[in-house]
Design a protein around this motif. Structure first.
Motif, PDB file in Angstrom:
ATOM      1  N   GLU A   1      52.688  44.865  86.458  1.00  0.00           N
ATOM      2  CA  GLU A   1      52.486  46.296  86.681  1.00  0.00           C
ATOM      3  C   GLU A   1      53.824  47.014  86.772  1.00  0.00           C
ATOM      4  OE1 GLU A   1      50.464  49.459  89.822  1.00  0.00           O
ATOM      5  OE2 GLU A   1      49.912  47.332  89.921  1.00  0.00           O
ATOM      6  N   VAL A   2      53.967  48.047  85.979  1.00  0.00           N
ATOM      7  CA  VAL A   2      55.162  48.897  86.000  1.00  0.00           C
ATOM      8  C   VAL A   2      54.699  50.347  86.063  1.00  0.00           C
ATOM      9  CG1 VAL A   2      56.768  47.323  84.843  1.00  0.00           C
ATOM     10  CG2 VAL A   2      55.267  48.765  83.466  1.00  0.00           C
ATOM     11  N   ASN A   3      55.566  51.207  86.567  1.00  0.00           N
ATOM     12  CA  ASN A   3      55.182  52.600  86.801  1.00  0.00           C
ATOM     13  C   ASN A   3      56.308  53.546  86.408  1.00  0.00           C
ATOM     14  OD1 ASN A   3      53.996  50.725  88.965  1.00  0.00           O
ATOM     15  ND2 ASN A   3      52.605  52.440  89.069  1.00  0.00           N
ATOM     16  N   VAL A   4      55.930  54.778  86.101  1.00  0.00           N
ATOM     17  CA  VAL A   4      56.916  55.829  85.843  1.00  0.00           C
ATOM     18  C   VAL A   4      56.522  57.060  86.644  1.00  0.00           C
ATOM     19  CG1 VAL A   4      58.079  57.263  84.124  1.00  0.00           C
ATOM     20  CG2 VAL A   4      57.217  55.010  83.466  1.00  0.00           C
ATOM     21  N   VAL A   5      57.480  57.633  87.380  1.00  0.00           N
ATOM     22  CA  VAL A   5      57.283  58.948  87.992  1.00  0.00           C
ATOM     23  C   VAL A   5      57.979  59.958  87.087  1.00  0.00           C
ATOM     24  CG1 VAL A   5      59.326  58.660  89.479  1.00  0.00           C
ATOM     25  CG2 VAL A   5      57.624  60.402  90.034  1.00  0.00           C
ATOM     26  N   ALA A   6      57.299  61.073  86.819  1.00  0.00           N
ATOM     27  CA  ALA A   6      57.858  62.039  85.870  1.00  0.00           C
ATOM     28  C   ALA A   6      57.465  63.455  86.270  1.00  0.00           C
ATOM     29  CB  ALA A   6      57.390  61.737  84.450  1.00  0.00           C
ATOM     30  N   LEU A   7      58.174  64.415  85.677  1.00  0.00           N
ATOM     31  CA  LEU A   7      57.903  65.832  85.902  1.00  0.00           C
ATOM     32  C   LEU A   7      57.985  66.555  84.573  1.00  0.00           C
ATOM     33  CD1 LEU A   7      57.533  68.245  87.902  1.00  0.00           C
ATOM     34  CD2 LEU A   7      60.030  68.323  88.104  1.00  0.00           C
ATOM     35  N   GLY A   8      56.895  67.263  84.214  1.00  0.00           N
ATOM     36  CA  GLY A   8      56.859  68.035  82.982  1.00  0.00           C
ATOM     37  C   GLY A   8      56.947  69.524  83.276  1.00  0.00           C
TER      38      GLY A   8
ATOM     39  N   ASN B   1      55.840  72.947  78.964  1.00  0.00           N
ATOM     40  CA  ASN B   1      56.120  73.319  77.575  1.00  0.00           C
ATOM     41  C   ASN B   1      56.390  72.101  76.691  1.00  0.00           C
ATOM     42  OD1 ASN B   1      56.046  76.211  78.023  1.00  0.00           O
ATOM     43  ND2 ASN B   1      57.994  75.964  79.106  1.00  0.00           N
ATOM     44  N   GLY B   2      56.119  70.929  77.235  1.00  0.00           N
ATOM     45  CA  GLY B   2      56.329  69.705  76.470  1.00  0.00           C
ATOM     46  C   GLY B   2      57.639  69.005  76.770  1.00  0.00           C
ATOM     47  N   ASN B   3      58.427  69.559  77.687  1.00  0.00           N
ATOM     48  CA  ASN B   3      59.722  68.968  78.024  1.00  0.00           C
ATOM     49  C   ASN B   3      59.633  68.125  79.286  1.00  0.00           C
ATOM     50  OD1 ASN B   3      61.166  70.448  75.908  1.00  0.00           O
ATOM     51  ND2 ASN B   3      60.790  72.250  77.177  1.00  0.00           N
ATOM     52  N   THR B   4      60.305  66.983  79.268  1.00  0.00           N
ATOM     53  CA  THR B   4      60.381  66.118  80.444  1.00  0.00           C
ATOM     54  C   THR B   4      61.584  66.532  81.277  1.00  0.00           C
ATOM     55  OG1 THR B   4      59.395  64.272  79.211  1.00  0.00           O
ATOM     56  CG2 THR B   4      60.569  63.736  81.247  1.00  0.00           C
ATOM     57  N   VAL B   5      61.313  67.034  82.471  1.00  0.00           N
ATOM     58  CA  VAL B   5      62.393  67.452  83.366  1.00  0.00           C
ATOM     59  C   VAL B   5      63.085  66.241  83.967  1.00  0.00           C
ATOM     60  CG1 VAL B   5      62.950  68.729  85.482  1.00  0.00           C
ATOM     61  CG2 VAL B   5      61.246  69.637  83.876  1.00  0.00           C
ATOM     62  N   GLY B   6      62.304  65.220  84.268  1.00  0.00           N
ATOM     63  CA  GLY B   6      62.862  63.991  84.815  1.00  0.00           C
ATOM     64  C   GLY B   6      61.858  62.871  84.720  1.00  0.00           C
ATOM     65  N   ALA B   7      62.338  61.636  84.687  1.00  0.00           N
ATOM     66  CA  ALA B   7      61.459  60.464  84.646  1.00  0.00           C
ATOM     67  C   ALA B   7      62.250  59.250  85.092  1.00  0.00           C
ATOM     68  CB  ALA B   7      60.896  60.249  83.239  1.00  0.00           C
ATOM     69  N   VAL B   8      61.628  58.437  85.952  1.00  0.00           N
ATOM     70  CA  VAL B   8      62.260  57.213  86.444  1.00  0.00           C
ATOM     71  C   VAL B   8      61.223  56.088  86.412  1.00  0.00           C
ATOM     72  CG1 VAL B   8      63.385  56.075  88.406  1.00  0.00           C
ATOM     73  CG2 VAL B   8      63.847  58.495  87.934  1.00  0.00           C
ATOM     74  N   PRO B   9      61.498  55.010  85.669  1.00  0.00           N
ATOM     75  CA  PRO B   9      60.583  53.865  85.643  1.00  0.00           C
ATOM     76  C   PRO B   9      60.943  52.848  86.726  1.00  0.00           C
ATOM     77  CG  PRO B   9      62.238  53.622  83.924  1.00  0.00           C
ATOM     78  CD  PRO B   9      62.581  54.876  84.672  1.00  0.00           C
TER      79      PRO B   9
ATOM     80  N   GLY C   1      54.064  67.242  88.418  1.00  0.00           N
ATOM     81  CA  GLY C   1      54.407  65.838  88.604  1.00  0.00           C
ATOM     82  C   GLY C   1      53.327  64.917  88.068  1.00  0.00           C
ATOM     83  N   MET C   2      53.718  63.695  87.755  1.00  0.00           N
ATOM     84  CA  MET C   2      52.742  62.690  87.306  1.00  0.00           C
ATOM     85  C   MET C   2      53.287  61.303  87.582  1.00  0.00           C
ATOM     86  SD  MET C   2      53.167  61.920  83.244  1.00  0.00           S
ATOM     87  CE  MET C   2      51.839  62.962  82.738  1.00  0.00           C
ATOM     88  N   GLU C   3      52.372  60.345  87.630  1.00  0.00           N
ATOM     89  CA  GLU C   3      52.741  58.929  87.689  1.00  0.00           C
ATOM     90  C   GLU C   3      51.944  58.191  86.629  1.00  0.00           C
ATOM     91  OE1 GLU C   3      52.805  55.134  90.785  1.00  0.00           O
ATOM     92  OE2 GLU C   3      51.226  56.648  90.935  1.00  0.00           O
ATOM     93  N   LEU C   4      52.647  57.466  85.774  1.00  0.00           N
ATOM     94  CA  LEU C   4      51.988  56.601  84.804  1.00  0.00           C
ATOM     95  C   LEU C   4      51.913  55.198  85.381  1.00  0.00           C
ATOM     96  CD1 LEU C   4      53.721  57.612  81.443  1.00  0.00           C
ATOM     97  CD2 LEU C   4      51.621  58.523  82.425  1.00  0.00           C
ATOM     98  N   GLU C   5      50.708  54.655  85.456  1.00  0.00           N
ATOM     99  CA  GLU C   5      50.529  53.268  85.872  1.00  0.00           C
ATOM    100  C   GLU C   5      50.304  52.437  84.606  1.00  0.00           C
ATOM    101  OE1 GLU C   5      47.735  52.570  88.969  1.00  0.00           O
ATOM    102  OE2 GLU C   5      48.456  54.210  90.213  1.00  0.00           O
ATOM    103  N   LEU C   6      51.156  51.447  84.394  1.00  0.00           N
ATOM    104  CA  LEU C   6      51.168  50.683  83.156  1.00  0.00           C
ATOM    105  C   LEU C   6      51.122  49.184  83.438  1.00  0.00           C
ATOM    106  CD1 LEU C   6      54.194  52.646  81.656  1.00  0.00           C
ATOM    107  CD2 LEU C   6      51.801  53.049  81.045  1.00  0.00           C
ATOM    108  N   ILE C   7      50.633  48.444  82.461  1.00  0.00           N
ATOM    109  CA  ILE C   7      50.686  46.985  82.494  1.00  0.00           C
ATOM    110  C   ILE C   7      51.458  46.509  81.267  1.00  0.00           C
ATOM    111  CG2 ILE C   7      49.385  44.830  82.354  1.00  0.00           C
ATOM    112  CD1 ILE C   7      48.999  46.086  85.016  1.00  0.00           C
TER     113      ILE C   7
END
Length: 348
Positions: free
Chosen positions: A207-214, A217-225, A264-270
């Motif tokens: 399990e890996v995750n990313v916290v991000a902020l959009g 307008n389609g731009n990623t302000v920040g993202a940290v995996p 804000g968002m969090e992607l939960e990934l495998i």
């Protein structure tokens, strides 16, 4: 540079073994070099620890549960706003987001700013809609089906191989190894969060995750995996470490670009043994581990508040790899008078 003085109200102050994002968001705002924030806590329960953490929370108000309806919640927010003049409101629970998104226009007329996903963005990433989401945006997702009863699952049981993941529409997920366990977890989650329940294909991997902020307008302000280094019996990360992972970052940028994600968002990934990434969930707000991103060089809570205020925010381009978080618990000593005040007056 002189800091902007703002009154920021936010929820999610249940900093327990299944913590809400509120306290980590506040810590990010306290670290801000741009914002001098008065923190107004919004709590649903007298025993949420946040109200008693006076070094972080300046004032606390109890609010009605979202299930009580829109009007009681808005009436309480109006009362709090009259006393505190809220500049920005940050809801941190999935279960309350719908209510606040529907009320965004009313809040804006009151002078309260938010920075939330649109209703379409919120609805299409629901766990029950994940297969359609994956097909629409070209993202690998596990096969899943929403069900309204255990007999619904019986009809589609042959579509799955055990184990399967049994998920609530807002929170909770359990791995079931047979039909009997599916029934147990179905009833447990349904009693707490309602229907539908989602049955999801179990994907083996890390399990890996990313916290991000959009920015909307389609731009990623920040993202940290990050990768969880310790997971509790509730499936919550009790430790994690930031990663250098271009594939995870590309996927995050792709989703935010295609959906024009706002907030804000969090992607939960495998990540499977074949090095494939499967998206198992999108949480539509900053997660409880967001302070790791702050410590790694991306103060996403600060950026979220600045976006809510209509300020231009320069996207983060770097973060520190190998930064770790380790959660811990300790006994916070409180005064019974404070508990009684919050219980009887609804304010502290």
């Amino acid at each position: 540079m002189e800091k902007i003085k703002l009154n920021v109200a936010l929820s999610g102050l249940n900093n327990i073994d299944n913590p809400g994002p509120g306290i980590p968001v506040i810590r990010g705002l306290r670290d801000s070099l741009k914002i001098d924030a008065k923190i107004i806590g919004l709590v649903y329960d007298n025993l949420e620890p946040g109200p008693y953490m006076h070094e972080l929370v300046d004032k606390t108000y109890k609010v009605p549960y979202p299930s009580d309806g829109v009007e009681p919640l808005l009436e309480r927010i109006r009362y709090i706003h009259e006393k505190e003049h809220i500049d920005v409101l940050i809801p941190n629970f999935d279960s309350e987001l719908f209510t606040f998104m529907k009320s965004e226009k009313i809040l804006k007329e009151m002078g309260i700013r938010t920075f939330l996903p649109t209703l379409q963005q919120f609805e299409e990433r629901h766990k029950s809609n994940l297969p359609q989401y994956g097909e629409k945006y070209g993202v690998k997702v596990p096969y899943s089906e929403p069900i309204g009863s255990i007999m619904d699952f019986k009809k589609i049981e042959d579509k799955f191989d055990y184990p399967v993941v049994v998920k609530g529409k807002f929170y909770d997920a359990y791995i079931a190894y047979d039909f009997e366990q599916v029934g147990i977890y179905f009833n447990k989650i349904a009693a707490k969060w309602g229907l539908p329940i989602v049955i999801q294909e179990f994907v083996r991997g890390t399990e890996v995750n990313v916290v991000a902020l959009g920015d909307g307008n389609g731009n990623t302000v920040g993202a940290v995996p990050m990768r969880k280094t310790y997971i509790t019996d509730k499936g919550k990360g009790w430790g994690g470490i930031t990663l250098e992972d271009p594939v995870m970052m590309d996927l995050t940028h792709k989703i935010i670009l295609q959906t024009k994600w706002r907030g804000g968002m969090e992607l939960e990934l495998i990540r499977t043994s074949a090095n494939e990434l499967y998206m198992i969930e999108i949480n539509p707000r900053l997660p409880a581990w967001v302070y790791l991103a702050v410590a790694a060089g991306q103060n996403l809570p600060e950026a979220l508040v600045m976006l809510a205020m209509g300020k231009k925010v320069k996207p983060f381009t770097h973060y520190e790899v190998g930064k770790m978080f380790i959660r811990y618990s300790y006994d916070m000593i409180c005064d019974l008078k404070e508990f009684e005040q919050l219980s009887t007056k609804g304010e502290l």
